[in-house]
Each structure stands twice: as C-alpha cells, then as structure tokens.
Write a protein that holds these residues in place. Structure first.
Motif, mmCIF file in Angstrom:
data_model
loop_
_atom_site.group_PDB
_atom_site.id
_atom_site.type_symbol
_atom_site.label_atom_id
_atom_site.label_comp_id
_atom_site.label_asym_id
_atom_site.label_seq_id
_atom_site.Cartn_x
_atom_site.Cartn_y
_atom_site.Cartn_z
ATOM 1 N N ALA A 20 -36.993 16.485 -21.780
ATOM 2 C CA ALA A 20 -37.874 17.512 -22.362
ATOM 3 C C ALA A 20 -37.057 18.509 -23.171
ATOM 4 C CB ALA A 20 -38.615 18.234 -21.242
ATOM 5 N N SER A 21 -37.435 18.706 -24.415
ATOM 6 C CA SER A 21 -36.633 19.545 -25.324
ATOM 7 C C SER A 21 -37.303 19.590 -26.690
ATOM 8 C CB SER A 21 -35.247 18.921 -25.487
ATOM 9 O OG SER A 21 -35.375 17.702 -26.201
ATOM 10 N N PRO A 22 -36.692 20.311 -27.620
ATOM 11 C CA PRO A 22 -37.272 20.337 -28.980
ATOM 12 C C PRO A 22 -37.088 19.019 -29.735
ATOM 13 C CG PRO A 22 -35.676 22.129 -28.643
ATOM 14 C CD PRO A 22 -35.543 21.206 -27.494
ATOM 15 N N SER A 45 -42.048 21.246 -22.610
ATOM 16 C CA SER A 45 -43.095 21.648 -21.661
ATOM 17 C C SER A 45 -44.160 22.528 -22.306
ATOM 18 C CB SER A 45 -42.505 22.465 -20.516
ATOM 19 O OG SER A 45 -41.573 21.751 -19.796
ATOM 20 N N SER A 107 -44.990 17.149 -20.506
ATOM 21 C CA SER A 107 -44.413 18.031 -19.481
ATOM 22 C C SER A 107 -45.228 19.303 -19.302
ATOM 23 C CB SER A 107 -42.977 18.374 -19.883
ATOM 24 O OG SER A 107 -42.478 19.402 -19.070
ATOM 25 N N ASN A 134 -42.512 20.495 -14.234
ATOM 26 C CA ASN A 134 -41.310 21.294 -14.033
ATOM 27 C C ASN A 134 -41.695 22.527 -13.227
ATOM 28 O OD1 ASN A 134 -39.225 23.180 -14.349
ATOM 29 N ND2 ASN A 134 -38.564 22.246 -16.267
ATOM 30 N N ARG A 199 -32.100 22.894 -15.254
ATOM 31 C CA ARG A 199 -30.912 23.672 -15.563
ATOM 32 C C ARG A 199 -31.369 25.097 -15.813
ATOM 33 N NH1 ARG A 199 -27.748 23.961 -20.481
ATOM 34 N NH2 ARG A 199 -25.685 24.535 -19.720
ATOM 35 N N TYR A 201 -30.967 28.968 -17.297
ATOM 36 C CA TYR A 201 -30.347 29.654 -18.436
ATOM 37 C C TYR A 201 -30.306 31.142 -18.101
ATOM 38 C CZ TYR A 201 -31.332 25.162 -20.462
ATOM 39 O OH TYR A 201 -31.374 23.815 -20.676
ATOM 40 N N LEU A 216 -28.275 30.390 -24.959
ATOM 41 C CA LEU A 216 -28.523 29.020 -24.543
ATOM 42 C C LEU A 216 -27.236 28.236 -24.758
ATOM 43 C CD1 LEU A 216 -31.671 26.886 -25.308
ATOM 44 C CD2 LEU A 216 -29.422 25.914 -24.910
ATOM 45 N N LEU A 218 -25.316 24.835 -24.174
ATOM 46 C CA LEU A 218 -25.615 23.440 -23.834
ATOM 47 C C LEU A 218 -24.730 23.010 -22.663
ATOM 48 C CD1 LEU A 218 -25.972 21.911 -27.421
ATOM 49 C CD2 LEU A 218 -27.788 22.648 -25.864
ATOM 50 N N SER A 219 -25.160 21.961 -21.970
ATOM 51 C CA SER A 219 -24.417 21.529 -20.776
ATOM 52 C C SER A 219 -23.129 20.805 -21.164
ATOM 53 C CB SER A 219 -25.284 20.574 -19.952
ATOM 54 O OG SER A 219 -25.380 19.321 -20.605
ATOM 55 N N SER A 245 -31.164 14.551 -14.775
ATOM 56 C CA SER A 245 -31.212 15.424 -15.951
ATOM 57 C C SER A 245 -30.134 16.477 -15.769
ATOM 58 C CB SER A 245 -32.575 16.101 -16.076
ATOM 59 O OG SER A 245 -32.532 17.020 -17.156
ATOM 60 N N GLY A 247 -26.087 17.137 -17.741
ATOM 61 C CA GLY A 247 -24.681 16.757 -17.750
ATOM 62 C C GLY A 247 -24.374 15.330 -18.164
ATOM 63 N N VAL A 267 -31.256 12.631 -21.330
ATOM 64 C CA VAL A 267 -30.186 13.224 -22.127
ATOM 65 C C VAL A 267 -30.806 14.263 -23.059
ATOM 66 C CG1 VAL A 267 -28.223 12.697 -23.637
ATOM 67 C CG2 VAL A 267 -29.162 10.903 -22.186
ATOM 68 N N VAL A 268 -30.246 15.460 -23.089
ATOM 69 C CA VAL A 268 -30.725 16.476 -24.034
ATOM 70 C C VAL A 268 -29.557 17.089 -24.806
ATOM 71 C CG1 VAL A 268 -31.868 18.721 -24.294
ATOM 72 C CG2 VAL A 268 -32.871 16.996 -22.809
ATOM 73 N N LEU A 272 -28.812 17.023 -28.800
ATOM 74 C CA LEU A 272 -28.913 18.221 -29.648
ATOM 75 C C LEU A 272 -27.592 18.436 -30.386
ATOM 76 C CD1 LEU A 272 -30.849 20.676 -27.286
ATOM 77 C CD2 LEU A 272 -31.732 19.508 -29.308
HETATM 78 C C1 FMN Z 1 -33.334 23.848 -26.269
HETATM 79 C C2 FMN Z 1 -33.796 23.263 -24.959
HETATM 80 C C3 FMN Z 1 -35.144 23.241 -24.653
HETATM 81 C C4 FMN Z 1 -35.577 22.719 -23.441
HETATM 82 N N1 FMN Z 1 -36.909 22.710 -23.157
HETATM 83 C C5 FMN Z 1 -37.339 22.206 -21.966
HETATM 84 C C6 FMN Z 1 -38.716 22.162 -21.652
HETATM 85 O O1 FMN Z 1 -39.572 22.548 -22.428
HETATM 86 N N2 FMN Z 1 -39.062 21.654 -20.441
HETATM 87 C C7 FMN Z 1 -38.148 21.198 -19.532
HETATM 88 O O2 FMN Z 1 -38.526 20.733 -18.459
HETATM 89 N N3 FMN Z 1 -36.835 21.220 -19.826
HETATM 90 C C8 FMN Z 1 -36.422 21.705 -20.994
HETATM 91 N N4 FMN Z 1 -35.085 21.734 -21.272
HETATM 92 C C9 FMN Z 1 -34.134 21.263 -20.253
HETATM 93 C C10 FMN Z 1 -33.755 19.813 -20.495
HETATM 94 O O3 FMN Z 1 -34.860 18.948 -20.375
HETATM 95 C C11 FMN Z 1 -32.665 19.359 -19.515
HETATM 96 O O4 FMN Z 1 -33.172 19.409 -18.193
HETATM 97 C C12 FMN Z 1 -31.417 20.195 -19.578
HETATM 98 O O5 FMN Z 1 -31.042 20.465 -20.920
HETATM 99 C C13 FMN Z 1 -30.262 19.489 -18.887
HETATM 100 O O6 FMN Z 1 -29.971 18.267 -19.507
HETATM 101 P P1 FMN Z 1 -28.713 18.092 -20.514
HETATM 102 O O7 FMN Z 1 -27.497 18.404 -19.723
HETATM 103 O O8 FMN Z 1 -28.786 16.666 -20.947
HETATM 104 O O9 FMN Z 1 -28.921 19.064 -21.614
HETATM 105 C C14 FMN Z 1 -34.632 22.231 -22.500
HETATM 106 C C15 FMN Z 1 -33.276 22.241 -22.835
HETATM 107 C C16 FMN Z 1 -32.846 22.742 -24.033
HETATM 108 C C17 FMN Z 1 -31.385 22.735 -24.345
#
Ligand code: FMN
Length: 331
Positions: A20-22, A45, A107, A134, A199, A201, A216, A218-219, A245, A247, A267-268, A272
């Motif tokens: 879940a992300s942009p 979400s 989400s 979530n 995660r 913030y 923000l 990133l991980s 989710s 790392g 993966v997010v 990104l």
């Molecule tokens: C810019 C951004 C927006 C995110 N938006 C959401 C969201 O809307 N809903 C959600 O459950 N997680 C959201 N996340 C969290 C990610 O889904 C993910 O759980 C988190 O980034 C950890 O994964 P990563 O280590 O691969 O980044 C977002 C993360 C980022 C960086």
C-alpha cells in the motif's frame, strides 16, 4: 522455476507485491507495476477519518461527544489533503481493476468499530480481489487495557468478514504484548491474512523552534529482522496467510522472508527509490538464486526457517538474545 504462491487463497505467479503506497495512485503507475511483473497490486489506504469527516457535521450536532470528535479531526489533513476522497477511491479502484489482470488489493485504515467499515463492502463491489485492514493506532488512553483494544480490532475484522466474501488481511504493528496470541485471535475472527508489520513515521522534535517535525524516511533492510522473527514464530502455527511488509529491498531480503514463512512479500520503499521497474530484476534475481541453490520451487523454500518445529521458540529467541549480548568484545 515455479515461483507461484498462494496468498489468502489468491494464486499468485510469485510472491512480490507492491505494498500500500502512492505507487498505485495513477493508472500509468499501476500498469508499470504490472509490466514489471507485479504479482498483485495494493492501493493506498482509505482512512476512517476521511469517511468520518463526511459524516462529521451531522455527528457534531447530534452526539454529546461530537465537539471533541470534531476537534480531534482538526489534527488530520483537511478533506482535500487526501489524495483520494472516499468516492474517488472507489472510482479509482474500478479503473485499476479494469486496467490490470493481476489481483487488486484495496486498503482500509482505521481504529474503531463503526459505520465507516461499510466501505469494505463498497470496495468489494468496486472490484477489489482482497482487502487489507490497517489497524495503525497509538493507544494513549490510560484507562483502556490491551484486551479492550484488541477486542475492538477483532470486532472490526468480524464486521468486515461478515460484510464481504473476498479475503481480508490485517496489517499489524509489532507492538502488542503478545503478537502470537493476537494472531491466534485474529485467526478465530476469520482473518485470511496477516501483514507483518506496519511501519511508524514518528515525528521528531525541533529543539530551537519547539515544534514537532514530520519526515518520511524510507526503510532499509535493517527493518527486516523484526519481521523475520515474527514470521518464523507464526509460520505453520496460524491459519491466516502471512505477508511481510517492511525492509524488503533486495531478492535476498525476499528469500529470507519466504524462508521465515511469508507467502507474500510486499515492497514499497525500494520501488519508491528505484522505480516500479525494479520489481523485474528482483524477481529475476530471486528465480536465479533458487535455480543456483537447486530448489525445485519457491514453495519448497517457504517456511524452511520457521520455528514451527522448534520445541520452544521463546527459548530459542531468548537464547539468541543472551548469546549476542555475551559475544560483544570491546576492541
Ligand atoms: C509514501 C508512503 C505511503 C504509504 N501509504 C500507506 C497506506 O496508505 N496504507 C498502508 O497500509 N501503508 C502505507 N504505507 C506503508 C507501506 O505499505 C509499507 O508498510 C511500509 O512502507 C514498509 O514497507 P517498505 O519497507 O517496503 O517501505 C506507505 C508507505 C509510504 C512510504
């Protein structure tokens, strides 16, 4: 090489999913993810507060706590501070569903049992193949105990499960007194998947300006071991599918997560940072590694490092902890 996996009953070509992300905010991005081989896509979400805001004016005038609720909402982004409003979200979901062949996961993000949960059924009607709930919450009420808040989350899951037929995953934080027990209770509430973990913030403090500072970051792969630990503890011991989710930045991170028991790897940050196309080399490297290490399939590897057969996973963890502390030698 057979990389296929089954996540919450969804048959996926391989475990790599954009979380879940942009990344899925526009159709171009969604198509780029599918072109890069994403096994499924997850939308950002829709927040409880967005849905509540729509109902707020009525609520503020008709309930005794309406004003404090309205005040609390003032901390949140204004309606146009959200990328997609509730109706836009459903419309976007319909378009994403029409644009790609892979499963689409929608989400919902919230903390209370209430009318906003009806959006789960609306998301299903809009074409979602699965839902992620979530439950990001910081519990600050000195009078509310852990059991009460967990029971509330279980109520949310039961309410959604009663309203939809598609599978529902719960995206958890690691901060429960007993993650294992809560996972079991989520199983009893019929959750189909557990996403480990949310995660946070956290804002920092600017000591000169006396202000909180939002950022923000990133991980990195350093966040993975906490997830590996809980995947390994839960794998094979609870019915819901497990997704990681947090790392996962390389194919080796993904391999570790699958070995620990993940059926899906979200993966997010890596996407990104490097762009959606990064998913392709990740999958290719994953496949190459499995071939080189003479695996017959990904499923052969899944859970191979889980603690399911450990006579005492807690003792294993604690033993590890003691050994690492005792092994430090000052240079
Ligand atoms: C810019 C951004 C927006 C995110 N938006 C959401 C969201 O809307 N809903 C959600 O459950 N997680 C959201 N996340 C969290 C990610 O889904 C993910 O759980 C988190 O980034 C950890 O994964 P990563 O280590 O691969 O980044 C977002 C993360 C980022 C960086």
């Amino acid at each position: 090489m057979d990389l296929s996996t089954t996540y919450m009953g969804l048959k996926l070509a391989h475990p790599l999913i954009p979380g879940a992300s942009p990344l899925c905010d526009d159709l171009d991005g969604v198509r780029r993810l599918e072109d890069a081989g994403a096994a499924a896509v997850t939308l950002r979400s829709l927040f409880e507060e967005q849905i509540a805001r729509e109902q707020m004016s009525t609520f503020a005038h008709t309930t005794p706590h309406g004003e404090s609720f309205a005040e609390a909402l003032s901390y949140f982004p204004s309606a146009d501070g959200f990328v997609l409003g509730p109706e836009e979200y459903l419309e976007h979901l319909r378009k994403v569903k029409a644009a790609v062949k892979v499963p689409v996961i929608a989400s919902l993000n919230g903390t209370s049992l209430g009318g906003w949960l009806r959006y789960a059924a609306l998301m299903e009607q809009a074409g979602a193949d699965a839902l992620e709930l979530n439950v990001y919450a910081i519990n600050t009420d000195l009078e509310e105990d852990a059991a009460t808040l967990e029971t509330r989350i279980l109520g949310m899951v039961r309410s959604i499960k009663g309203a939809v037929k598609i599978p529902v995953a719960v995206k958890l934080s690691p901060f429960y007194t007993s993650v294992a027990h809560f996972a079991k209770r989520l199983e009893e509430a019929c959750a189909d998947g557990l996403v480990l973990f949310n995660r946070f913030y956290q804002p920092d403090i600017d000591v000169d300006e006396l202000q909180t500072v939002r950022s923000l970051v990133l991980s990195t792969s350093q966040e993975l071991p906490l997830r590996l630990r809980w995947l390994a503890i839960l794998s094979g011991r609870v019915r819901p599918s497990l997704a990681v989710s947090g790392g996962v930045h390389t194919h080796l991170d993904a391999i570790k997560a699958v070995m620990a028991g993940a059926q899906a790897v979200q993966v997010v940050s890596a996407l990104l940072k490097h762009g959606p196309g990064y998913l392709k080399p990740m999958r290719e490297e994953l496949e190459r590694w499995l071939v080189e290490h003479e695996y017959e399939s990904l499923s052969q590897m899944c859970g191979s490092m889980s603690l399911r057969n450990s006579p005492d996973p807690a003792a294993y963890e604690r033993g590890n902890y003691m050994m690492i502390l005792q092994s430090w030698r000052q240079a």
